[in-house]
Design an enzyme around this catalytic site. Structure first.
Site, PDB file in Angstrom:
ATOM      1  N   LYS A 269     110.271 -25.079  78.766  1.00 15.27           N
ATOM      2  CA  LYS A 269     109.148 -25.186  80.009  1.00 15.27           C
ATOM      3  C   LYS A 269     109.416 -26.741  80.170  1.00 15.27           C
ATOM      4  O   LYS A 269     108.907 -27.212  79.355  1.00 15.27           O
ATOM      5  CB  LYS A 269     108.145 -24.604  79.695  1.00 15.27           C
ATOM      6  CG  LYS A 269     107.002 -24.948  80.772  1.00 15.27           C
ATOM      7  CD  LYS A 269     105.536 -24.095  80.577  1.00 15.27           C
ATOM      8  CE  LYS A 269     104.655 -24.723  81.620  1.00 15.27           C
ATOM      9  NZ  LYS A 269     103.401 -24.131  81.131  1.00 15.27           N
ATOM     10  N   LYS A 281      93.366 -26.803  88.199  1.00 11.57           N
ATOM     11  CA  LYS A 281      92.601 -27.147  86.975  1.00 11.57           C
ATOM     12  C   LYS A 281      91.427 -28.120  87.542  1.00 11.57           C
ATOM     13  O   LYS A 281      91.459 -28.854  88.226  1.00 11.57           O
ATOM     14  CB  LYS A 281      93.685 -27.854  86.079  1.00 11.57           C
ATOM     15  CG  LYS A 281      94.431 -26.859  85.519  1.00 11.57           C
ATOM     16  CD  LYS A 281      95.499 -27.532  84.561  1.00 11.57           C
ATOM     17  CE  LYS A 281      96.551 -26.897  84.196  1.00 11.57           C
ATOM     18  NZ  LYS A 281      96.342 -25.540  83.226  1.00 11.57           N
ATOM     19  N   ARG A 355     105.183 -19.083  83.001  1.00 19.35           N
ATOM     20  CA  ARG A 355     106.143 -17.578  82.827  1.00 19.35           C
ATOM     21  C   ARG A 355     107.129 -17.416  83.824  1.00 19.35           C
ATOM     22  O   ARG A 355     107.893 -16.745  83.623  1.00 19.35           O
ATOM     23  CB  ARG A 355     105.148 -16.617  82.456  1.00 19.35           C
ATOM     24  CG  ARG A 355     104.104 -16.226  83.508  1.00 19.35           C
ATOM     25  CD  ARG A 355     102.906 -15.369  83.072  1.00 19.35           C
ATOM     26  NE  ARG A 355     101.958 -16.366  82.341  1.00 19.35           N
ATOM     27  CZ  ARG A 355     100.782 -16.043  81.792  1.00 19.35           C
ATOM     28  NH1 ARG A 355     100.521 -14.822  81.812  1.00 19.35           N
ATOM     29  NH2 ARG A 355     100.118 -16.734  81.105  1.00 19.35           N
TER      30      ARG A 355
HETATM   31  N1  BES Z   1     100.125 -25.657  80.904  1.00 21.58           N
HETATM   32  C1  BES Z   1      99.263 -24.673  80.782  1.00 21.58           C
HETATM   33  C2  BES Z   1      98.879 -24.387  79.338  1.00 21.58           C
HETATM   34  C3  BES Z   1      98.120 -25.369  78.419  1.00 21.58           C
HETATM   35  C4  BES Z   1      96.994 -25.293  78.413  1.00 21.58           C
HETATM   36  C5  BES Z   1      99.102 -26.267  77.853  1.00 21.58           C
HETATM   37  C6  BES Z   1      96.237 -26.420  77.719  1.00 21.58           C
HETATM   38  C7  BES Z   1      98.425 -27.321  76.991  1.00 21.58           C
HETATM   39  C8  BES Z   1      97.110 -27.375  77.093  1.00 21.58           C
HETATM   40  C9  BES Z   1      99.586 -23.337  81.285  1.00 21.58           C
HETATM   41  O1  BES Z   1     100.526 -23.457  82.658  1.00 21.58           O
HETATM   42  C10 BES Z   1      98.423 -22.637  81.994  1.00 21.58           C
HETATM   43  O2  BES Z   1      97.902 -23.296  82.937  1.00 21.58           O
HETATM   44  N2  BES Z   1      97.933 -21.431  81.607  1.00 21.58           N
HETATM   45  C11 BES Z   1      97.023 -20.850  82.044  1.00 21.58           C
HETATM   46  C12 BES Z   1      97.179 -19.330  82.096  1.00 21.58           C
HETATM   47  C13 BES Z   1      96.131 -18.479  82.548  1.00 21.58           C
HETATM   48  C14 BES Z   1      95.985 -18.908  83.831  1.00 21.58           C
HETATM   49  C15 BES Z   1      96.769 -16.872  82.486  1.00 21.58           C
HETATM   50  C16 BES Z   1      95.878 -21.042  80.716  1.00 21.58           C
HETATM   51  O3  BES Z   1      96.416 -20.914  79.669  1.00 21.58           O
HETATM   52  O4  BES Z   1      94.799 -21.141  81.161  1.00 21.58           O
HETATM   53 ZN    ZN Z   2     101.655 -25.345  82.565  1.00 24.53          ZN
HETATM   54 MN    MN Z   3      99.422 -23.845  84.317  1.00 24.06          MN
END
Ligand code: BES
Ligand code: ZN
Ligand code: MN
Length: 503
Positions: A269, A281, A355
């Site tokens: 990724k 975010k 994903r």
């Molecule tokens: N890149 C983030 C995941 C992440 C979080 C990486 C903290 C490193 C540190 C990913 O794209 C994301 O935002 N995931 C979400 C998924 C959710 C919306 C289902 C998450 O983990 O909150």
């Molecule tokens: Zn991400």
């Molecule tokens: Mn994300």
């Protein structure tokens, strides 16, 4: 940094500093350190008897021997802790400490006094860990400071000192190999450290092209948005719609084995910045999301290492690269995307973008008829909640692959822990209106993300590594300065070694 391996007798010139490693109980009683100390008037024996240095883990004492110790100006005594608790990871950390001590003393050269018999590991293993520890521990990223205060220059030479010439060759080989792999980790760390205004998808693609120029057997193809459209990669394109930067699908091939050998596919990724998109975010720590391409960077680093080591394996590295930003054209919650596989996905949260881009990349990987696929991604915060920030979450469909990855993890200290991916989890990612939904909420979030990915890797044997925790460190670790860890490179190289042995 120059690397030398030398046997004790050949020493003539005065050495700036020698690092000597000691266990807590045994002290300087035996081995190379003891003979060095006898030559040099017993300074190590003295400090040990005084009790000022007791070999505690992470303990560091600097001895000034007046060059008596066989022409050594300074000795860095470094504690290894109790022998029962010793591991190669502890030794990597101790070696890092030696390197850091040398640099903070502004030295150009460091000699590591290596005594594998004393450590109780093999000579090549000891040399490998020493070089890894010193190099990885000395990493720093500072291409953007125009004025560096209190500058400590880089170490120029690392010398591994052996008691005799007997194991010179295998030790040299291991040391050079460790240096090659550490350099690849540096590449990954550099890419992850770079700010997203510079490290755009196009720049990442450029770095991949540069690698292909540099190494034989390595080639690269960049798929542009037009080709993605033609292929129907609407999940990747959907995520990219909120950004002005055009997405790139980086496809690297390394041929180190017979043409007829099916390749292994590594999919990484590479969201060069993850703002969350319309599902924005919070501002706090958002800057860390420049590291959301750490999986892709690990794939580039691995290909560099494998190509430089000329490993006899065929690999394809597939890195979908884009930003995830909110914009008038951005994809939105409720949107339905038709992936390249034909499966449709309802977007419930634009922050679950990883994903989506991986769905198209995993499906695309199948074109290479791979024997197996491993993906690596900073995929979910849920994985960090489950395992903390030192451990990679592993999920997958193939026991053999998982076993080899577990072995490689133990060996490298890049720890992984498996989370279950039982059939019942597949329910979680079903949508009311499309085939799948991209978010299943907070509960079991790391696993539902993997369940989603499994639909696109199926039927190829597949493992998913969630590195959201260990990719970016907010505190220094023994041989990982805070910031980009470069996780995945050492794990993959070791895994490939086992995989080759196994087949
Ligand atoms: N890149 C983030 C995941 C992440 C979080 C990486 C903290 C490193 C540190 C990913 O794209 C994301 O935002 N995931 C979400 C998924 C959710 C919306 C289902 C998450 O983990 O909150
Ligand atoms: Zn991400
Ligand atoms: Mn994300």
């Amino acid at each position: 940094m120059k690397l030398k391996v030398m046997a004790g007798h050949g020493r003539k010139k005065v050495l700036e500093a020698a690092a000597v490693f000691l266990f807590a109980e045994t002290g300087p009683a035996t081995g190379l350190a003891a003979s060095l100390d006898r030559e040099g008037g017993g300074a190590i024996q003295d400090i040990w008897q005084l009790g000022d240095f007791a070999g505690r883990k992470d303990q560091l004492s600097v001895l000034y021997t007046g060059e008596k110790a066989g022409g050594v100006r300074r000795i860095f005594l470094i504690g290894l802790g109790k022998k029962e608790a010793f591991s190669r990871d502890i030794f990597r950390g101790a070696a890092a400490k030696a390197g850091q001590a040398a640099r903070s003393h502004r030295l150009k050269d460091l000699v590591v006094v290596l005594d594998a018999d004393y450590l109780g590991i093999s000579w090549p293993e000891a040399a490998f860990a020493a070089v890894e520890g010193v190099m990885l521990g000395l990493y720093r990223f500072r291409g953007y400071k125009t004025k560096i205060e209190d500058d400590e220059p880089d170490l120029e030479t690392l010398t591994i000192l052996l008691p005799d010439a007997q194991r010179l060759e295998p030790v040299k080989e291991a040391a050079v190999r460790a240096q090659t792999i550490s350099r690849a980790v540096y590449l990954t760390r550099n890419l992850v450290s770079m700010p997203s205004n510079e490290l755009t998808p196009a720049r990442l693609a450029g770095e991949a092209k540069a690698l292909a120029k540099r190494y034989r057997g390595l080639s690269v193809r960049i798929l542009e948005a037009r080709e993605m459209e033609r292929l129907g990669m609407n999940a990747l394109l959907g995520v990219a719609r909120g950004s002005r930067e055009s997405p790139k699908l980086i496809v690297m091939s390394y041929r180190g084995a017979d043409r007829k050998q099916r390749p292994l596919a590594l999919v990484g990724k590479a969201i060069t910045f993850d703002s969350g998109g319309i599902s924005l975010k919070p501002a706090e720590k958002m800057e860390e999301m420049k590291s959301d391409m750490a999986g892709g960077a690990a794939v580039l680093g691995t290909l560099q290492a494998v190509a430089e080591l000329k490993m006899p394996v065929n690999l394809v590295g597939i890195v979908p690269a884009t930003e995830n930003l909110p914009d008038g054209g951005a994809y939105k919650p409720g949107d339905i995307l038709r992936t390249m596989s034909g499966k449709t996905v309802e977007v419930l949260n634009t922050d679950a973008e990883g994903r989506l881009i991986l769905a198209d990349a995993l499906h695309y990987a199948q074109r290479y008829n791979p024997e197996a696929i491993i993906d690596i991604a900073t995929l979910t915060g849920a994985c960090v909640v489950a395992l903390g920030n030192q451990v990679t979450g592993m999920m997958g469909t193939d026991e053999k692959l998982k076993e080899l990855i577990r072995k490689a993890a133990e060996e490298t200290g890049e720890l992984v822990w498996e989370l279950p991916l039982w059939e019942n989890y597949q329910e979680m990612v079903k949508s009311d209106v499309a085939d799948l939904k991209n978010s299943a909420g907070r509960e079991g979030g790391a696993i539902s993300a993997a369940a989603f990915l499994s639909k696109f890797a199926d039927p190829v044997p597949w493992v998913h590594l969630d590195i959201a925790g260990p990719a970016w460190l907010t505190k220094d670790r023994p041989y990982q300065p805070k910031g980009a860890s470069g996780i995945g490179v050492r794990l993959f190289v070791k895994f490939l070694q086992y995989w080759l042995e196994d087949s």
